[in-house]
Scaffold this active site. Sequence first.
Site, PDB file in Angstrom:
ATOM      1  N   LYS A  26       0.854  -1.182   0.000  1.00  0.00           N
ATOM      2  CA  LYS A  26       0.000   0.000   0.000  1.00  0.00           C
ATOM      3  C   LYS A  26       0.894   1.239   0.000  1.00  0.00           C
ATOM      4  O   LYS A  26       1.922   1.268   0.687  1.00  0.00           O
ATOM      5  CB  LYS A  26      -0.877  -0.036   1.260  1.00  0.00           C
ATOM      6  N   SER A  76      -9.673   1.699   3.101  1.00  0.00           N
ATOM      7  CA  SER A  76      -8.835   2.464   2.222  1.00  0.00           C
ATOM      8  C   SER A  76      -7.801   1.637   1.461  1.00  0.00           C
ATOM      9  O   SER A  76      -7.235   2.126   0.490  1.00  0.00           O
ATOM     10  CB  SER A  76      -8.107   3.544   3.033  1.00  0.00           C
ATOM     11  N   SER A  99      -9.774  -0.732   7.256  1.00  0.00           N
ATOM     12  CA  SER A  99      -9.210  -0.512   5.921  1.00  0.00           C
ATOM     13  C   SER A  99      -8.465  -1.694   5.322  1.00  0.00           C
ATOM     14  O   SER A  99      -8.092  -1.652   4.155  1.00  0.00           O
ATOM     15  CB  SER A  99      -8.252   0.689   5.948  1.00  0.00           C
TER      16      SER A  99
END
Lengths: 94, 484
Positions: free
Chosen positions: B76, B151, B175
């Site tokens: 990420k 997210s 997330s």
Amino acid sequence: MSGKIDIDKIAQLARLKLTDAESDRLGGHLEQIIDYIDQLNQLDTSSVEPTSHVLPIHNVFREDKAVKFADDDVDYLAGSPANNQGHYEVPKII
Amino acid sequence: MHSKTILQAKEDLRQKKYSAVELTEAVYQRIDSVEPKVQAFVHLTRDIALKQAQTADQKLAAGEDAPLLGIPIALKDLICTQGTRTTCSSQILDQFVAPYDATVAGQLKSAGAVIVGKTNMDEFAMGSSTENAWHHPTMNPWNLERVPGGSSGGSAAAVSAHECLAALGSDTGGSIRQPANFCGVTGLKPTYGRVSRFGLVAFASSLDQIGPMTKTVADSALLMNVIGGKDPRDSTSADVARPDFMKALERDVSGLRMGIPKEYFTSGIDPEVERSVQEGIKTLESLGMKKVEVSLPHLQYAVATYYIIACAEASTNLSRYDGVKYGHRSQKTDNLLEMYMNTREEGFGEEVKRRIMLGTFVLSSGYYDAYYLKGQKVRTLIKQDFENAFEHCDVIVAPNAPVTAFKQKERIDDPLKMYLSDIYTISANLAGIPGISIPAGISRTDGMPVGLQLMSKHFDEESLIAVGHRFQQNTDHHLQQPSL
């Protein structure tokens, strides 16, 4: 609860220069979110201790000794928008 | 090749069925083919990855072994990687290159992993749909008109679309688990403090935690063996011995008590989500687990509590983006204060501004006690709910999100509705406990994956791994594939 938030003051504290349109839109959203958050007032928390950290960790100390952090050739200022001779450059302050 | 799990690819590499370079090239071919549709990545690190794969092949030829030798993994884009960009999907950090590796990035590299690229996310991890992303949104591989969740939506979509064998995400209010759920993959949020946050761009420091997003629970166990443990560079990382998580895969789960929290099955849950979750509970019963009803009475207050605490911490953490040390600086710079204000106005997207404003408000003079302190007190009540529940059960079994992946743009203009999509995941972050989302079926209404959430006590990821793995040995939900 409407009108509780002084958007201009909060934006100044947050160092955000909002446009008028943004200020209106965010102001509306914040009022709506704060109204939702106000449901917490249904709970009596007068005898409840606050939680700031979930684990029983308090101060974490280490020996006060310099340690090598990374490669010597790393330029820590390389990512800054403006620097000069090992210092950050900023616009005039006063 | 690209559709292998980590454990399968490790075995194949050992048996020389293919090389690490061939595996990495196969992954990039897959990326070239599907990425225009999915848009899971912010940027790829192809040249570096191929060099890492060559090194892995040399080590394999020399008979060396490492837990992730030659395995293509994505990160990420809020996990710092030395020498390549870490953007947080924000304009303000678009050109930021970290001068060091995050601890987890260093651990993956030391374990021999091949870093494929950096995955898309909601800006600064603030969002539930990966639509608040400065470069582009990410699409759900199961249906390109729907969101991948957020997210860590880029990581979830990349694993689901086989653009990597596994990925790391971060979970502040759901997330990792919510996008894993929406994309039909496995996502584990470890206990707060289990994995080092050093080099993770901070959103809400008392809630953030890095974790694996994988095709199977077994792969998550393997990744936890690499990234778990105390880090002297993160003073909040816990000084708790890291177990061998792979051993938990062999554990028998019969006799374990699963707590079903009644508050998670009230109005607002999609009937198809409830059906899959109830079937999952039946499967766990058939494996010998005992069902007990538990209560988490403060669930309804979790979202409100979370947005006070997360936004307060975010408003402080994001004060560092001032145009001085790194990132974007406004050209409108008459004096220092103007430079700060214009830089932040230009560099942050709307959701980030909204949360900074909310956080600044709840911390401001006159409102601190009414909001921030109140939130911290209700956090105590939520934490106590879990402590009480775990007196009666070993693992809590619940839905992971009330709905399946929603359509693009459906919630983006209604922040509160977006926040409420995290209602089932947020309380684990507030309590600091671990949680995992595993695929549990496909909705008959919209054809989208449904996830089952398991939660356990602090530092008991092993129970989640044991139960999740046994579940995957007895079901084929995790083997279902999107048709891209």
